[in-house]
Scaffold this active site. Structure first.
Site, mmCIF file in Angstrom:
data_model
loop_
_atom_site.group_PDB
_atom_site.id
_atom_site.type_symbol
_atom_site.label_atom_id
_atom_site.label_comp_id
_atom_site.label_asym_id
_atom_site.label_seq_id
_atom_site.Cartn_x
_atom_site.Cartn_y
_atom_site.Cartn_z
ATOM 1 N N HIS A 1 36.554 16.636 42.192
ATOM 2 C CA HIS A 1 36.513 18.089 42.300
ATOM 3 C C HIS A 1 37.917 18.621 41.994
ATOM 4 O O HIS A 1 38.904 18.082 42.494
ATOM 5 C CB HIS A 1 36.083 18.492 43.706
ATOM 6 C CG HIS A 1 35.981 19.977 43.875
ATOM 7 N ND1 HIS A 1 34.943 20.707 43.329
ATOM 8 C CD2 HIS A 1 36.789 20.857 44.491
ATOM 9 C CE1 HIS A 1 35.131 21.982 43.609
ATOM 10 N NE2 HIS A 1 36.244 22.105 44.321
ATOM 11 N N ASP B 1 30.760 19.412 48.126
ATOM 12 C CA ASP B 1 32.207 19.151 48.065
ATOM 13 C C ASP B 1 32.820 18.895 49.439
ATOM 14 O O ASP B 1 33.956 19.293 49.719
ATOM 15 C CB ASP B 1 32.952 20.337 47.404
ATOM 16 C CG ASP B 1 32.484 20.571 45.968
ATOM 17 O OD1 ASP B 1 32.090 19.616 45.310
ATOM 18 O OD2 ASP B 1 32.527 21.737 45.520
HETATM 19 C C1 GAR Z 1 36.292 18.378 35.596
HETATM 20 O O1 GAR Z 1 37.433 19.193 35.655
HETATM 21 C C2 GAR Z 1 35.753 18.151 36.983
HETATM 22 O O2 GAR Z 1 36.729 18.058 37.978
HETATM 23 C C3 GAR Z 1 34.904 19.377 37.176
HETATM 24 O O3 GAR Z 1 34.294 19.608 35.930
HETATM 25 C C4 GAR Z 1 35.137 19.120 34.902
HETATM 26 C C5 GAR Z 1 34.330 18.219 34.000
HETATM 27 O O4 GAR Z 1 35.048 17.888 32.841
HETATM 28 N N1 GAR Z 1 33.938 19.174 38.211
HETATM 29 C C6 GAR Z 1 33.535 20.132 39.033
HETATM 30 O O5 GAR Z 1 33.916 21.280 38.971
HETATM 31 C C7 GAR Z 1 32.523 19.688 40.063
HETATM 32 N N2 GAR Z 1 32.305 20.699 41.041
HETATM 33 P P1 GAR Z 1 34.626 16.661 31.949
HETATM 34 O O6 GAR Z 1 33.142 16.849 31.584
HETATM 35 O O7 GAR Z 1 35.493 16.769 30.729
HETATM 36 O O8 GAR Z 1 34.862 15.405 32.726
#
Ligand code: GAR
Length: 209
Positions: free
Chosen positions: A108, A144
């Protein structure tokens, strides 16, 4: 080696970090599946190009529990022992979470327990925080909210906006997440590690409150 399934909804840059980490000979896990709720998720194409099994099933028009059951069956068929959520933007049903209790991790983009949910970067900037960051935690039914296993702090620069802060935090995510999963899946051979992480977090929380 431990077998992990990675769940994504989009870009999949964290998933890519796992793919490259798993190519190192000392990596204690293999990626046996990359699964998505979106058949068009760009991350699926990258997994295919890396010869990793993929699965996708759209969630549209389905009850949450039914979609989770389909994902659960695909994960079981893959032989995965752990589920790694990497930008999987679906809230999971309690039933699914319980099936993977202590075997499902999430990343997160905030220093939990701060800024659960969405818009974490803007909220940190608006609050005039000096640091943002990312957290890897075990998944429990509350969003979370599971025990934090590891965090990386990321300094907020005076001219940061949500996009620039997100890009820099992502670099930290790519380092933290594969390393934390490596520790977690080998916790039987380093049992103190996980307890230490939880103690450290509790201590840091006490100090900051
Ligand atoms: C990441 O920044 C992750 O931390 C966030 O989504 C992005 C996914 O990027 N997750 C959340 O916000 C979960 N609540 P990615 O598809 O390039 O890994």
């Amino acid at each position: 080696k431990a077998k992990i399934a990675i769940l994504i909804s989009g870009r999949g840059s964290n998933m890519a970090a796992f793919v490259y980490a798993a190519k190192s000979p000392n990596c204690p896990y293999d990626i046996v599946l990359v699964a998505s709720n979106d058949p068009e998720a760009p991350g699926l194409r990258l997994a295919e190009a890396e010869s990793i099994a993929t699965f996708a099933h759209p969630h549209k028009g389905m009850a949450r529990e039914d979609h989770d059951d389909i994902m659960h069956d695909a994960i079981l068929r893959s032989g995965a022992e752990y589920v790694v959520l990497a930008g999987y933007m679906r809230i999971l049903s309690d039933g699914f979470v319980k099936k993977w209790s202590d075997r499902m991790l999430n990343i997160h983009p905030s220093l939990l327990p701060k800024y659960k949910g969405l818009d974490t970067y803007q909220r940190a900037i608006d609050a005039r925080d000096n640091v943002a960051g990312c957290s890897v935690h075990l998944v429990t039914p509350e969003l979370d909210d599971g025990p934090v296993l590891a965090q990386t702090e990321v300094a907020i620069l005076p001219d940061d906006d949500a996009d620039s802060l997100a890009s820099r935090t992502l670099i930290a995510e790519h380092q933290l997440y594969p390393a934390t999963v490596a520790h977690y899946v080998t916790r039987e051979s380093n049992p103190d590690w996980i307890l230490q992480q939880i103690r450290d977090r509790a201590l840091a929380l006490e100090e900051s409150s």
